[in-house]
Design a protein around this motif. Structure first.
Motif, PDB file in Angstrom:
ATOM      1  N   PHE A 120       0.868  -1.169   0.000  1.00  0.00           N
ATOM      2  CA  PHE A 120       0.000   0.000   0.000  1.00  0.00           C
ATOM      3  C   PHE A 120       0.904   1.216   0.000  1.00  0.00           C
ATOM      4  CE2 PHE A 120      -2.519   3.358   2.080  1.00  0.00           C
ATOM      5  CZ  PHE A 120      -3.631   3.347   1.248  1.00  0.00           C
TER       6      PHE A 120
ATOM      7  N   GLY B 241      -7.122   5.314  -1.943  1.00  0.00           N
ATOM      8  CA  GLY B 241      -7.202   3.976  -1.378  1.00  0.00           C
ATOM      9  C   GLY B 241      -7.545   3.941   0.094  1.00  0.00           C
TER      10      GLY B 241
ATOM     11  N   SER C 204     -12.249  -4.374  -2.261  1.00  0.00           N
ATOM     12  CA  SER C 204     -11.540  -3.859  -3.422  1.00  0.00           C
ATOM     13  C   SER C 204     -11.548  -4.934  -4.495  1.00  0.00           C
ATOM     14  CB  SER C 204     -10.095  -3.488  -3.048  1.00  0.00           C
ATOM     15  OG  SER C 204      -9.412  -2.911  -4.143  1.00  0.00           O
TER      16      SER C 204
ATOM     17  N   GLU D  91      -5.222  -1.727 -10.529  1.00  0.00           N
ATOM     18  CA  GLU D  91      -4.375  -1.998  -9.366  1.00  0.00           C
ATOM     19  C   GLU D  91      -2.920  -2.049  -9.826  1.00  0.00           C
ATOM     20  OE1 GLU D  91      -5.580  -2.006  -6.472  1.00  0.00           O
ATOM     21  OE2 GLU D  91      -7.691  -2.566  -6.627  1.00  0.00           O
TER      22      GLU D  91
ATOM     23  N   ASP E  77     -10.209  -0.287   4.262  1.00  0.00           N
ATOM     24  CA  ASP E  77     -10.073   0.232   2.906  1.00  0.00           C
ATOM     25  C   ASP E  77      -8.636   0.088   2.423  1.00  0.00           C
ATOM     26  OD1 ASP E  77     -10.541   1.560   0.527  1.00  0.00           O
ATOM     27  OD2 ASP E  77     -10.973   3.500   1.439  1.00  0.00           O
ATOM     28  N   ALA E  78      -7.685   0.548   3.234  1.00  0.00           N
ATOM     29  CA  ALA E  78      -6.279   0.491   2.840  1.00  0.00           C
ATOM     30  C   ALA E  78      -5.776  -0.942   2.731  1.00  0.00           C
ATOM     31  CB  ALA E  78      -5.431   1.282   3.832  1.00  0.00           C
TER      32      ALA E  78
ATOM     33  N   THR F 285      -7.038  -2.559  -0.463  1.00  0.00           N
ATOM     34  CA  THR F 285      -6.250  -2.073  -1.601  1.00  0.00           C
ATOM     35  C   THR F 285      -4.903  -2.780  -1.667  1.00  0.00           C
ATOM     36  OG1 THR F 285      -7.322   0.096  -1.468  1.00  0.00           O
ATOM     37  CG2 THR F 285      -5.236  -0.026  -2.666  1.00  0.00           C
TER      38      THR F 285
END
Length: 363
Positions: A120, A184, A256, A273, A300-301, A304
């Motif tokens: 990330f 992200g 995601s 991505e 969320d992170a 991702t």
């Protein structure tokens, strides 16, 4: 203007700019719904009641103001005068004063970067842009697929270690000419902010969804829990792949996937991505991942990062960190998908699902 209608609750997991409407039910067993746009996506907020000391107009205004601030004033890379856009234009070296909110989100992002060994990375924006997936599209007249030399050159501007953050005082600085893109993590952070606001005004049952990132709490007036559904990856109308059992506890859920934002060229599919280590779109068979944690920003992170990492590495890290994670993979041969989940995700699945770690299911 307000519009009234009966809201019959079904749910798929599928720019708040003064465009909102409460859908007011005419039965106390129904829910109130507020829909709108923010951060380049849609949001939907469901609540079961209003506190005695706040009107629906006041509640809607409170939500509107918070989402507008997060997006247009602070974290948008599309708004040239947002705080993040101004920081991205700042010089390398000096500390730049920012809001507490922006410093907090960047700090959380950096923590996830460390946790995922850099999968990330909020500085990957130049590569995302060059591949045609960001606010800055590919150079006019250039082929959408960059050359190896372009990728190498752009990777010199990518690296979360080149970004420093201070929470107190709230400041950011660049150690190299990097650009920050919070797409992200910002939607998850927005869901957390709205959940904190609803908690503060006395609501104990709500369903918040911003671009697929969720915060849920409590039960509906009919005594049933909110029922988020995991979407089957695909280009058609949304279909339910699985459901999540939450039993009224406060949770954050984020997903995601690579199945809605991509392009094809010469028969090859290129996902949005982007792997910061290769500078190219990922090529593994992970189609979607869903994470359940305490905050939507973290979920969320992580979602991702896991889409970039791929199932094997992400599954192992999830088990190591005791994370509830659910993976949907494209079958290597034939149509359809297989799913698997970590041991900590088991309790969020219906009783008739397999309870074994690494459960594989066909759809």
């Amino acid at each position: 203007m307000k519009y009234l209608r009966r809201y019959s609750f079904t749910l798929a997991f599928l720019a708040l700019f003064f465009a909102w409407v409460w859908l007011r039910p005419d039965s106390p067993t129904q829910v109130y719904q507020l829909d709108g746009e923010t951060m380049g996506t849609r949001y939907s907020i469901l609540v079961t009641s209003f506190p005695d000391d706040i009107s629906d107009n006041e509640l809607a205004s409170g939500i509107e103001q918070r989402l507008y601030r997060i997006d247009r004033e602070l974290m948008s890379t599309y708004a040239p005068e947002s705080e993040l856009s101004r920081f991205n234009r700042s010089a390398v070296g000096p500390w730049v004063e920012v809001s507490a909110e922006l410093a907090e989100v960047v700090a959380q992002a950096q923590e996830i970067s460390e946790l995922t060994d850099g999968y990330f990375d909020v500085t990957v924006g130049p590569l995302v842009d060059r591949w045609g997936f960001g606010p800055v599209q590919e150079m006019a007249g250039s082929p959408r697929i960059p050359t190896d030399a372009e990728i190498t050159q752009l990777q010199e501007k990518v690296g979360y270690h080149q970004l420093e953050v201070s929470r107190d005082p709230p400041q950011l600085r660049k150690l190299a000419d990097v650009q920050v893109d919070l797409s992200g993590i910002a939607k998850g952070f927005g869901a957390d902010v709205i959940a904190d606001y609803l908690d503060a005004v006395g609501l104990d049952s709500y369903f918040i969804e911003i671009g697929g990132e969720l915060r849920v709490r409590g039960i509906k007036p009919d005594g049933n829990s909110w029922v988020p559904a995991i979407e089957t990856p695909g280009q058609g109308a949304p279909q339910v792949h699985d459901i999540i059992v939450v039993d009224g506890q406060p949770l954050a859920i984020a997903g995601s996937g690579d199945y809605r934002n991509f392009f094809e060229q010469d028969g090859v599919r290129f996902s949005h991505e982007i792997d910061p280590f290769t500078g190219r779109p990922v090529t593994h068979d992970l189609a979607a991942v869903y994470i359940i944690t305490d905050t939507a920003a973290t979920a969320d992170a992580l979602a991702t990062a896991f889409m970039v990492m791929g199932t094997e590495r992400a599954f192992a890290l999830s088990e190591q960190l005791n994370l509830a994670a659910y993976f949907i993979n494209k079958r290597r041969a034939g149509e359809g998908f297989d799913s698997s989940h970590t041991s900590h995700f088991t309790r969020y699945l219906p009783d008739d699902d397999s309870t074994s770690t690494g459960n594989n299911r066909e759809n």
